[in-house]
Design an enzyme around this catalytic site. Structure first.
Site, PDB file in Angstrom:
ATOM      1  N   CYS A  77      -6.267 -21.126  -8.913  1.00  0.00           N
ATOM      2  CA  CYS A  77      -7.180 -20.781 -10.012  1.00  0.00           C
ATOM      3  C   CYS A  77      -8.271 -21.843 -10.199  1.00  0.00           C
ATOM      4  O   CYS A  77      -9.114 -22.013  -9.335  1.00  0.00           O
ATOM      5  CB  CYS A  77      -6.374 -20.531 -11.282  1.00  0.00           C
ATOM      6  SG  CYS A  77      -7.241 -19.549 -12.499  1.00  0.00           S
TER       7      CYS A  77
ATOM      8  N   ARG B 204     -13.312 -10.750 -18.031  1.00  0.00           N
ATOM      9  CA  ARG B 204     -12.477 -11.609 -17.195  1.00  0.00           C
ATOM     10  C   ARG B 204     -11.653 -10.743 -16.260  1.00  0.00           C
ATOM     11  O   ARG B 204     -11.378  -9.584 -16.544  1.00  0.00           O
ATOM     12  CB  ARG B 204     -11.513 -12.431 -18.069  1.00  0.00           C
ATOM     13  CG  ARG B 204     -12.162 -13.547 -18.829  1.00  0.00           C
ATOM     14  CD  ARG B 204     -11.140 -14.267 -19.716  1.00  0.00           C
ATOM     15  NE  ARG B 204     -10.244 -15.154 -18.963  1.00  0.00           N
ATOM     16  CZ  ARG B 204     -10.569 -16.394 -18.605  1.00  0.00           C
ATOM     17  NH1 ARG B 204     -11.756 -16.871 -18.920  1.00  0.00           N
ATOM     18  NH2 ARG B 204      -9.721 -17.135 -17.942  1.00  0.00           N
TER      19      ARG B 204
ATOM     20  N   HIS C 121      -1.339 -16.872 -10.061  1.00  0.00           N
ATOM     21  CA  HIS C 121      -0.296 -17.698 -10.649  1.00  0.00           C
ATOM     22  C   HIS C 121       0.848 -16.753 -11.004  1.00  0.00           C
ATOM     23  O   HIS C 121       0.910 -15.658 -10.497  1.00  0.00           O
ATOM     24  CB  HIS C 121      -0.816 -18.496 -11.837  1.00  0.00           C
ATOM     25  CG  HIS C 121      -1.387 -17.665 -12.926  1.00  0.00           C
ATOM     26  ND1 HIS C 121      -2.698 -17.306 -12.965  1.00  0.00           N
ATOM     27  CD2 HIS C 121      -0.814 -17.108 -14.001  1.00  0.00           C
ATOM     28  CE1 HIS C 121      -2.921 -16.577 -14.046  1.00  0.00           C
ATOM     29  NE2 HIS C 121      -1.797 -16.431 -14.684  1.00  0.00           N
TER      30      HIS C 121
END
Ligand code: ZN
Lengths: 457, 261
Positions: free
Chosen positions: B99, B136, B201
């Site tokens: 990330c 997002r 993740h």
């Protein structure tokens, strides 16, 4: 019209048995009358109190309600944890008659727990008299975004509010204490003064490591996560001395004893709840009581007399076993529960649920930030459950304590865990939000209690 | 589970894990230590944070994600360490950058104000903040990696920035469900020699043993030479969590329908 439609929608969902109908009436009423919040929130004679923060909202709201009740006010709350706008509207709609007037408005107190991200757009419309800020931990990043933006949103919200509420702020949480800088009115801080309550070492799930100035906050000691005795070398910001303070804290497996000081007053609180996080909730409630003109003695008496909030350390007796339910929503909260469970100093029977609904957080990564390694050696039997039971089982496996069983379904998991708990023993159920709602309903039914929307009324 | 005879010791550097751990990337180190123990590999982990010196040598480097403010805090210092980290990458040190760490291992990140935060350029990728109105990239993500025997990798992604591969860059994986680097070209992450960058993740290593074993083996090869091997040991907990997460991603995430690879 909006009110009637909202109430009808609530009755209809409750009759259909589809959950508690605690949010749908709000949705209907809000759609029909956009100015409803403002007109209803202006009516309570004792004004409005908001309670926000990552952990402890429901319990603190529950304690403030007990304090207000004892002081002769009629608290009007969204007790079931429906803390987004439509949950609030539902609480207001339920309290109002068909004419749009709240019953007993003169004696009532609007008392609302508000989701930390939902607070800014609601704040100016609720115009609270007292605003309680508990703490700010990492929670469900898929839903709330990053904690910096939540804190910045609160600051902007407080800077523009017209009538300044009394702010109740956690002195021990740097990002909460910093809100005093944008306060337009009185501030009452609360915190723990007893250093013996500090953790021997910092936890992994510590979030607010940076000061408002950008430098790294220094901690002399922490009570949980990033909460504790802090200061910043770069700008000189430091933990304020709390006005409502826990001078001495004695935690035990079943309850806590707290020497509380508030101004010149002092009292001993025998708190019927486990864990230091419960002490913070009680201090916040006492500080809110002070802002409402309630004496320390009355607040303490009210807290001692009240039971736990819905699904928060609630106890039931099922088939001769004690069943305790713990709501775990994020790493900081789960760490506190681990600590409280281990303080009992006995071998635990544990049923742990991990769900991944929107209200739980669809991202289940957070279980890696909780210190589940601490359970090793203290758990007699572990059952993992919930929609992401396998993720939770893997987390425990990596933590060195693989579960005896992994069962997705609520009833089957409860049967297995209860069956393995000896008669007279205690089964501790740790669950994320939607799992807690599910399992509590099953446990309560077996223990002969009412469903939650009935209990909350 | 019996620990095999020791296959040796790997030196793991966890970079800025007290700052860059916003999505529980700590789980990657926990899983690595747990898996290594099961396989008979010893782990010497050192945590390197702001102001600490890098150790002289490493076989595996881990870096996680951070909030914008945290990325800014480490960016300057990371850039000063860029030369050594790139040297390590050329020397086939295994790396996993997740990330925000992946973004900073690229060339630069251009934020919403147009300001460029420099990265270390280990990966030939650049990242731009989403234009106003873009959302997002949040949700479950399922990808297929052609790297080694990694195969299917499942996780969760949560990033605003859109990452684009440079002309010579190879993606870590192809997106099946979810957004990946930019939601447009179907690529996920980047691979350069034994360094992997990804947005996944969840934490990514615990439930993706193919990826975890790939990194462990690469680290062993760095330390002990090309003959170093690990024997895959089944882990039923990891396998079940992987399968459960794959089912969730297939049910819940948008199927990627772009064509570009
Ligand atoms: Zn400072």
């Amino acid at each position: 019209m909006a009110l009637l439609a909202g109430r009808a929608a609530g009755e209809a969902t409750r009759r259909l048995g589809r959950g508690g109908g605690t949010a749908l009436p709000g949705l209907v009423a809000r759609t029909l009358a956009p100015g409803l919040v403002e007109s209803l929130a202006a009516q309570p004679g004792h004004g409005v109190v908001t309670v926000t923060g990552t952990n402890g909202k429901t319990t603190t709201t529950h304690l403030i309600a007990a304090i207000a009740d004892r002081a002769g006010m009629t608290p009007l709350t969204n007790r079931t944890g429906s803390n987004l706008e439509r949950g609030l509207v539902t609480a207001l709609v339920d309290a109002a008659g068909a004419d749009g007037r709240i019953h007993d408005a003169a004696t009532s107190l609007g008392l609302f727990e508000v989701d930390e991200a939902a607070l800014p757009p609601l704040f100016a419309r609720l115009r609270p008299r007292v605003a309680v800020f508990l703490n700010l931990f990492r929670d469900q990043l898929d839903r709330y975004g990053e904690i910096d933006s939540v804190a910045a949103g609160w600051s902007r919200m407080l800077a523009v509010i017209g009538t300044a509420p009394v702010l109740i702020l956690n002195a021990d949480d740097p990002s909460i204490a910093a809100l005093a800088e944008v306060a337009g009115g009185e501030v009452i801080t609360f915190g723990v003064e007893d250093r013996s309550a500090a953790l021997p070492e910092a936890e992994h799930a510590s979030d607010a490591r940076f000061c408002a100035c950008g430098a790294r906050v220094r901690h002399e000691a922490v009570t949980m996560g990033h909460v504790g005795w802090w200061h910043c070398d770069a700008c000189g910001r430091t933990r304020p001395t709390p006005q409502v303070a826990a001078r001495r804290v004695t935690l035990s497996a079943e309850s806590s004893t707290v020497e509380v000081a508030s101004g010149d007053d002092a009292a001993t609180l025998r708190l019927p709840a486990v864990g230091l996080y419960s002490v913070y909730n009680a201090l916040a409630a006492i500080a809110a009581g002070r802002a409402l003109g309630v004496s320390l003695a009355d607040s303490v008496a009210a807290i001692e007399a009240t039971g736990p909030a819905f699904g928060r350390q609630e106890r039931f007796t099922v088939d001769g076993r004690t069943v305790r339910i713990w709501l775990a929503k994020n790493p900081a909260g789960l760490n506190e529960i681990v600590r409280a469970l281990l303080s009992a100093n006995r071998s635990l029977h544990l049923l742990a649920f991990l769900n991944d609904g929107i209200q739980d957080g669809q991202d289940v990564s957070w279980v890696y930030d909780a210190d589940l390694e601490r359970f090793a050696g203290h758990v007699e039997r572990l059952t993992c459950a919930g929609t992401r039971a396998d993720d939770l089982a893997l987390r425990f496996h990596i933590a060195g304590r693989a579960p005896e069983e992994t069962i997705t379904g609520t009833d089957a998991a409860l049967d297995a865990a209860l069956g393995a708990t000896p008669a007279g023993g205690t089964l501790d159920i740790v669950a994320t939000y939607t799992a807690m709602i599910d399992v509590r309903e099953v446990v309560a039914a077996r223990a002969g209690e009412r469903a939650y929307w009935e209990a909350a009324r | 589970m019996t620990a095999a005879s020791s296959l040796g010791t790997i030196r793991v550097v966890s970079l800025y894990d007290d700052v860059m751990n916003v999505y529980a990337d700590r789980g990657n180190l926990l899983a690595l230590q747990h898996r290594a123990a099961a396989l008979g590999v010893s782990v010497e982990a050192s945590r390197v944070s702001l102001g600490d010196a890098l150790p002289a040598e490493a076989d595996l480097v881990l870096i996680g994600g951070g909030q914008d403010r945290e990325q800014r805090r480490i960016a300057d210092e990371l850039v000063r360490r860029g030369a050594l980290l790139r040297e390590w990458a050329e020397d086939d040190v295994a790396m996993l950058a997740v990330c925000g760490g992946f973004q900073l291992f690229g060339r630069w990140y251009r934020d919403a104000q147009g300001e460029e935060i420099p990265g270390i350029g280990l990966f030939d990728v650049t990242t731009v903040a989403p234009p106003p109105g873009w959302t997002r990239c949040i949700g479950d993500v399922l990808v297929q990696s052609p790297v080694g025997a990694i195969g299917e990798v499942v996780g969760f992604e949560n990033h605003g920035g859109r990452t684009y591969l440079g002309p010579g860059a190879r993606p870590f994986a192809r997106v099946e469900y979810g957004f990946g680097n930019n939601g447009a070209d179907g690529t996920e992450g980047c691979v350069y020699r034994q360094a992997l960058g990804t947005y996944l993740h969840g934490s990514v290593l615990p439930k993706n043993l193919g990826l975890l074993d790939h990194l462990l083996e690469a680290a062993l090869r760095h330390r002990y030479g090309p003959e170093a091997r690990i024997e895959g040991v089944p882990d039923v907990y990891a396998a079940r969590a992987h399968d459960a997460a794959v089912a969730v991603a297939r049910r819940r995430a948008p199927r990627f329908e772009g064509v570009a690879r």
